[in-house]
Design an enzyme around this catalytic site. Structure first.
Site: not given
Ligand SMILES: *Cc1c(COP(=O)(O)O)cnc(C)c1O
Length: 364
Positions: A102, A176, A200
């Site tokens: 990511w 993030d 999530k």
């Protein structure tokens, strides 16, 4: 349907109580005669839902008044572009910490807008640890410092928040938090901006949360689309266009569930216990292996491999037969991954560990 435990990395498990409440309110929300899906986002019913979601998030995460909370669409992936578009503020470069898949995506996107300094990286071990703060090379002229507190794919989590005040004064920290937000207490004041996809740990896909310090808003890169300007959304209470209304409603139910269950302090405690069950098993056997450095192991996403990869298929098949589903690791790393977000009850992790012990002794 038999009971299952869903270990998906995202979209992921939601609290059963939340889904039941959504079912009960599906056709008629609070006597309105409408489903939340059918409501005008500007009507008084949905406005009350939106106000409650924001208030509950502010309460749970302790978000101060000088931070805006934005309810956007486009996923965390859109934030990879929106962050530089909005936070460069005339500066030429940004610092990024590279700890996995990511981070790499965020870096790749930022390079379209500015020079990217890689302040620290764990690429040398194929991303198995979180680089210590004293290894970070920070540029005092950078527009911001971006990092990924929990790498969802690699299972590497920072168990500490970088302290930029020591090294470069006023450079804002950007995180993030897609896969770790609300999993532990949070000091928002340490960050300039936090973003997270909801799917999530907070709700369904389609909703992205941005928490941003007000003074960082107002200067965008020339050519920035209106929809990518945080200030537009902040000034319009995330109602410049139609926000993802149903996803916001479900997130609201998740936040109420979190509050009923003791908030972030209680979540952290149970998350430590849940992750501990799996990591203790890895310590007790060499049948399973977790590549991540012990100090940096994620509480949310637990990757592991079997001693013999030829057993992967039968492991997944037998797990599934026991109702333990979506354990296959990300295609980029292989092996297995158990995602154990807030909504995963400890019974689910205990059932997984029990199965893994039996599987290991049957294939020793
Ligand atoms: C899932 C994930 C993303 C991407 O989220 P989308 O909502 O699919 O764009 C970004 N960062 C992290 C850490 C993630 O876990």
């Amino acid at each position: 349907m038999e009971h299952i435990f869903n270990f998906s990395a995202g979209p992921a498990i939601l609290p059963a109580e939340v889904l039941q409440q959504a079912r009960d309110e599906m056709l008629d929300w609070h006597g309105s005669g409408m489903s939340v899906m059918e409501m005008s986002h500007r009507g008084k019913e949905f406005m009350s839902i939106a106000a409650k979601v924001e208030a509950d998030l502010r309460e749970l995460a302790g978000i101060p008044d000088n931070y805006k909370v934005l309810f956007l669409s486009g996923g965390a992936s859109s934030q990879f572009a929106m962050v530089p578009m909005n936070l460069l503020r005339g500066k030429k470069s940004a610092d990024y910490v590279n700890t996995g898949e990511w981070s790499k995506k965020a870096i790749k996107e930022a390079k379209k807008y500015c020079a990217v300094n890689i302040s620290a990286s764990s690429e040398d071990t194929n991303f198995t640890y979180a680089p210590a703060q004293d290894k970070w090379m920070l540029d005092p002229a950078a527009a911001y410092v971006h990092y990924t507190p929990n790498e969802t794919i690699g299972g590497v989590e920072f168990n500490w928040v970088p302290d930029l005040s020591l090294v470069n004064g006023n450079v804002p920290l950007v995180a993030d938090m897609s896969s770790s937000i609300l999993s532990r207490p949070l000091d928002v004041t340490r960050f300039g901006l936090i973003y997270a996809g909801a799917q999530k740990n907070m709700g369904p896909a389609g909703l992205t949360i941005v928490i941003v310090r007000e003074d960082l808003l107002g200067t965008v890169v020339p050519g920035t689309p209106t929809m990518f300007d945080y200030k537009i959304h902040a000034d319009n209470d995330s109602m410049y266009n139609t926000p993802p209304t149903y996803a916001m409603y479900i997130m609201g139910l998740v936040l109420e569930w979190l509050k009923r269950n003791g908030g972030l302090v209680a979540m952290e405690k149970i998350n430590i216990a849940k992750a501990g069950l799996l990591y203790d098993l890895f310590a007790a056997t060499d049948f399973y292996h977790c590549p991540v450095a012990e100090s940096d192991r994620s509480r949310m996403n637990v990757p592991f491999t079997l001693k013999d990869a030829a057993l992967d298929g039968v492991f997944l098949q037998q797990a599934q037969a026991r109702g333990l589903i979506q354990l296959k690791g990300h295609r980029s790393v292989g092996g297995m991954r158990a995602s154990i977000y807030n909504a995963m009850p400890i019974e689910g992790v205990a059932a997984l560990v029990k199965f893994m012990k039996e599987f290991a002794s049957n294939h020793a």
